[in-house]
Design a protein around this motif. Structure first.
Motif, PDB file in Angstrom:
ATOM      1  N   LEU A 178       0.818  -1.211   0.000  1.00 19.23           N
ATOM      2  CA  LEU A 178       0.000   0.000   0.000  1.00 19.23           C
ATOM      3  C   LEU A 178       0.854   1.264   0.000  1.00 19.23           C
ATOM      4  O   LEU A 178       0.524   2.256  -0.663  1.00 19.23           O
ATOM      5  N   GLN A 179       1.956   1.227   0.724  1.00 24.10           N
ATOM      6  CA  GLN A 179       2.814   2.404   0.782  1.00 24.10           C
ATOM      7  C   GLN A 179       3.479   2.684  -0.562  1.00 24.10           C
ATOM      8  O   GLN A 179       3.572   3.846  -0.991  1.00 24.10           O
ATOM      9  N   SER A 187       2.533   1.440  -3.663  1.00 21.14           N
ATOM     10  CA  SER A 187       1.630   1.567  -4.801  1.00 21.14           C
ATOM     11  C   SER A 187       0.609   2.693  -4.644  1.00 21.14           C
ATOM     12  O   SER A 187       0.077   3.178  -5.654  1.00 21.14           O
ATOM     13  N   VAL A 188       0.326   3.123  -3.417  1.00 22.91           N
ATOM     14  CA  VAL A 188      -0.711   4.139  -3.206  1.00 22.91           C
ATOM     15  C   VAL A 188      -0.138   5.409  -2.601  1.00 22.91           C
ATOM     16  O   VAL A 188      -0.203   6.486  -3.206  1.00 22.91           O
ATOM     17  N   LEU A 189       0.428   5.306  -1.408  1.00 24.78           N
ATOM     18  CA  LEU A 189       0.862   6.507  -0.691  1.00 24.78           C
ATOM     19  C   LEU A 189       2.014   7.210  -1.384  1.00 24.78           C
ATOM     20  O   LEU A 189       2.083   8.449  -1.404  1.00 24.78           O
ATOM     21  N   ARG A 234       2.545   7.456  -4.478  1.00 21.76           N
ATOM     22  CA  ARG A 234       2.092   8.077  -5.722  1.00 21.76           C
ATOM     23  C   ARG A 234       1.178   9.279  -5.500  1.00 21.76           C
ATOM     24  O   ARG A 234       0.685   9.869  -6.465  1.00 21.76           O
ATOM     25  N   LEU A 235       0.932   9.616  -4.244  1.00 16.21           N
ATOM     26  CA  LEU A 235       0.115  10.800  -3.970  1.00 16.21           C
ATOM     27  C   LEU A 235       0.893  12.094  -4.194  1.00 16.21           C
ATOM     28  O   LEU A 235       0.283  13.161  -4.351  1.00 16.21           O
TER      29      LEU A 235
END
Length: 225
Positions: free
Chosen positions: A19-20, A22-24, A26-27
């Motif tokens: 999650l870190q 792939s998601v966070l 890329r914010l």
């Protein structure tokens, strides 16, 4: 560490890292990236203690060092999270229950600042000066802010899962079955002794009754004669 601790910690660390990355990451937030992996280590350390926190922190940091797109020396983040996990485990409550949210929030802020400082310090030792170009002050502020905002949604849930895994219902069932077998064994042995004693008593009573009947028969026979 127990098997249930290893399985739960491994699953949570992998999910947090995915999650870190792939998601966070890329914010593209200003300053630091919210460290979900750090919050996972903190939640587990507050339940497992300083030794478990150090082991979980080292494993999580080593996985982050080896997972792409890591661009630093392997073992750098493992050392940082190992130290942070150990220190956070020292704040584990004695009864395993938190009386308020103030303590964990203080631990999160201190861990966010400590992680950033240790990471920058280890980087300076190996010649990595990226923190100087970005600005250490902004990194410290944004890291503490992001982790503090994310902590209420992560740390309590991880601690609840860790406590539930610590109960280990399979082990409780096995221990209950063993205690039931032992108690039934004691009861059966005691009952056998009692029943044997009762049988012996009944046998002796029957023998005495037969002896008395034979004597009465003999006396009656003599009187009839």
């Amino acid at each position: 560490m127990r098997v249930n601790r290893i399985l739960l910690s491994s699953a949570l660390i992998v999910v947090a890292l995915v999650l870190q990355v792939s998601v966070l990451a890329r914010l593209h937030l200003p300053g630091a990236v919210p460290d979900l992996l750090l919050l996972t280590v903190l939640g587990l350390a507050l339940v497992y203690g300083h030794v478990g926190g150090a082991l979980v922190g080292f494993a999580a940091g080593l996985l982050a060092d080896l997972a792409p797109p890591a661009d630093h020396a392997a073992g750098r983040y493992a050392l940082v999270l190992c130290v942070i996990g150990y220190l956070a485990g020292l704040a584990k409550p004695e009864n395993g229950r938190l009386k308020s949210a103030t303590g964990p929030m203080v631990v999160v802020v201190a861990a966010a600042i400590g992680t950033t400082l240790l990471y920058a310090g280890v980087g300076a030792l190996v010649g990595d000066t990226a923190a100087r170009h970005v600005g250490l002050g902004s990194l410290l502020f944004t890291a503490a802010l992001y982790d503090l905002l994310l902590a209420p949604f992560v740390v309590p849930g991880i601690m609840a899962l860790a406590r539930r895994a610590e109960n280990d219902p399979l082990a409780e069932t096995n221990s209950a079955a063993k205690s039931a077998d032992i108690s039934s064994g004691w009861l059966s042995s005691g009952t056998g002794l009692k029943i044997g004693g009762q049988r012996g008593g009944l046998g002796s009573l029957k023998t005495k009754a037969r002896t008395r009947t034979a004597r009465v028969g003999r006396i009656k026979g003599v009187k009839r004669l």
